[in-house]
Design an enzyme around this catalytic site. Structure first.
Site, PDB file in Angstrom:
ATOM      1  N   LYS A   1      -3.807   5.947   2.358  1.00 46.06           N
ATOM      2  CA  LYS A   1      -2.857   6.013   1.251  1.00 46.06           C
ATOM      3  C   LYS A   1      -2.163   7.373   1.238  1.00 46.06           C
ATOM      4  O   LYS A   1      -2.780   8.408   1.508  1.00 46.06           O
ATOM      5  CB  LYS A   1      -3.604   5.775  -0.067  1.00 46.06           C
ATOM      6  CG  LYS A   1      -2.717   5.674  -1.307  1.00 46.06           C
ATOM      7  CD  LYS A   1      -3.582   5.376  -2.527  1.00 46.06           C
ATOM      8  CE  LYS A   1      -2.787   5.264  -3.812  1.00 46.06           C
ATOM      9  NZ  LYS A   1      -3.649   4.966  -4.980  1.00 46.06           N
TER      10      LYS A   1
ATOM     11  N   SER B   1      -2.435   1.050  -7.550  1.00 47.90           N
ATOM     12  CA  SER B   1      -1.380   1.793  -6.888  1.00 47.90           C
ATOM     13  C   SER B   1      -1.518   1.840  -5.374  1.00 47.90           C
ATOM     14  O   SER B   1      -0.618   2.297  -4.675  1.00 47.90           O
ATOM     15  CB  SER B   1      -1.347   3.217  -7.435  1.00 47.90           C
ATOM     16  OG  SER B   1      -2.580   3.902  -7.177  1.00 47.90           O
TER      17      SER B   1
ATOM     18  N   SER C   1      -7.020   0.892  -8.920  1.00 47.28           N
ATOM     19  CA  SER C   1      -6.006   0.993  -7.867  1.00 47.28           C
ATOM     20  C   SER C   1      -6.479   0.664  -6.475  1.00 47.28           C
ATOM     21  O   SER C   1      -5.668   0.515  -5.567  1.00 47.28           O
ATOM     22  CB  SER C   1      -5.387   2.397  -7.876  1.00 47.28           C
ATOM     23  OG  SER C   1      -4.567   2.569  -9.003  1.00 47.28           O
TER      24      SER C   1
END
Length: 468
Positions: free
Chosen positions: A78, A153, A177
């Site tokens: 990420k 996210s 997330s």
């Protein structure tokens, strides 16, 4: 050779060890797949030549007789996690194209284990949302239906794994997330206990709530990555399904579900009870009041403190005020810009929120002990992935419901309590979209929770993969 043959780490490692495929050959498959499905928006930074170079080096090490748990295995990361020489954009304008100097601790652990860093994945701007519809870096689209959200996210990580672009990925989880995109994309994900995984070198929302976590196709892969990220490689005590007690927090966690989610979860519960698992109705009295009092006040107070500190320590020539002023996504701007314009959470409110979190932790611990259960079981999200663009409200059981709280309804309380959580793919709803089954365990029971999840995984139908 089709990429779907090696969707998980363990089968890939076995193939590499018996020389059925080389790391160089495997990354060529992934590069082709990533290029072919670039419209899904999984990556914000993907350097095919750099990945090839890493793969050749891994093959040379293997040929020289070296061995390592992840030697030659690509892992996506990420884009709020520092990788030396690559920008950590955190999904926001001010950090685009600005390489960082050092690897985050989690990246050091992956490299030490022989992993290849496949690329940086798309995310909701500043990790403050659940759609990964980012006005700066674009939208990460669900491989099961590209008109649907991937969750967030850590949406790009979920897409990359689910679409067969990479065997596993790292996300971060503050309120869901890792688990929300894992559930919506049909893969497995782990939110470790807070403090179990080092956060150094990760752009934060809230250092006392955030944690990095793995996303993969199997619980075994989650267990492998958890051991590498934490150094805790001890095999958990084997779990017997017969008589295993799991708590069902019916109030709130099981109420007001999508009809398709209800159908999949009912089938899952039937499989579990047939196998001998004992399902126990449990209560969590006062949970909502404590969760509401703790969640946003802690996160928003710590955002101002912790992100500013990260920018300084990472050597970014940008201030928090400059970063916030350039936020591109309206939903995120609406959260963070008032914090620097006189709307910050005061210290007194923050202290009250910390006290509420302590009460929330006690609610979980007391309920688990009182009902004598090993973990709590519930739908990861009460609804399946919704259409891209429905950022503020979504259709939910015939009504327009607020999108963000609807998707994190079941994942947020355990996050605020700092306890470990796992999500598994439970099946497909009648609309063809994945449904996740979640487990929350007592604080620091991560390895035992993973052992329970591995046994449940064997009872569920084998998860399909999206046809792309």
């Amino acid at each position: 050779m089709p990429a779907h043959l090696f969707h998980n780490i363990s089968s890939l490692q076995a193939a590499l060890q018996r020389r059925a495929i080389s790391s160089t050959e495997f990354v060529e498959i992934l590069i082709a797949r990533t290029t072919e499905h670039a419209e899904l928006g999984a990556y914000v930074s993907f350097d095919a030549d750099a990945l090839r170079q890493q793969a050749r080096h891994a093959d040379a090490r293997r040929a020289a007789g070296e061995a390592a748990p992840l030697l030659g295995v690509p892992i996506a990361v990420k884009d709020n996690i520092d990788v030396a020489g690559v920008a950590t954009s955190n999904g926001t304008t001010a950090l685009l194209g600005k390489p960082v100097r050092r690897d985050a601790d989690v990246i050091k652990h992956l490299r030490d284990a022989g992993a290849l860093i496949a690329g940086k994945t798309n995310m909701h701007e500043l990790a403050l949302g659940i759609t990964t519809r980012n006005a700066v870096t674009g939208t990460a689209r669900n491989p099961w239906a590209p008109d649907r959200i991937s969750g967030g996210s850590s949406g790009g990580s979920g897409v990359a794994v689910a679409a067969g672009m990479v065997p596993a990925a790292l996300g971060t989880d503050t309120g869901g997330s890792v688990r929300v995109p894992s559930a919506l994309c049909g893969i497995a994900g782990l939110r470790p206990s807070v403090g179990r995984v080092s956060g150094r070198g990760i752009a934060p929302i809230s250092t006392t709530r955030d944690t990095a976590g793995p996303m993969a196709h199997t619980v075994q892969d989650l267990m492998t990555l958890d051991g590498i990220l934490t150094g805790d490689i001890a095999l958990p005590t084997p779990v017997s399904i017969q008589g295993l007690r799991l708590g069902l927090p019916r109030a709130r966690f099981w109420e007001s579900l999508d009809a398709g989610v209800t159908q999949v979860m009912d089938e899952a519960l039937e499989r579990l009870t047939r196998a001998g698992i004992v399902l126990v109705d449990v209560d969590l009295p006062g949970l909502d009041a404590c969760n509401d009092a703790a969640g946003f006040p802690i996160a928003l107070h710590e955002f101002v403190r912790d992100l500013g500190r990260y920018l300084e320590e990472s050597g970014h020539a940008v201030t928090l005020a400059e970063l916030v002023a350039q936020v591109g996504s309206p939903d995120v701007a609406g959260i963070v810009q008032p914090l620097l314009a006189g709307g910050a959470v005061p210290e007194s409110a923050y202290r009250e929120a910390l006290a509420a979190r302590t009460r929330l932790q006690a609610i979980y611990a007391n309920s688990i002990k009182r009902h004598d259960v090993h973990a709590l079981l519930f739908p990861t999200t009460p609804l399946t992935a919704r259409v891209v663009g429905d950022d503020d409200t979504v259709e939910f059981n015939g009504q327009h419901a607020p999108a963000f709280p609807s998707f994190i309804r079941n994942t947020d309380p355990g996050s605020n309590a700092g306890i470990p959580g796992v999500t598994l793919p439970a099946g497909l709803a009648p609309d063809g979209l994945p449904v996740g089954l979640a487990l929350d365990g007592p604080a620091h029971s991560d390895r035992h929770l993973l052992a329970i999840a591995a046994e449940i995984e064997r009872l569920l139908p084998p998860p399909p993969h999206p046809v792309l």
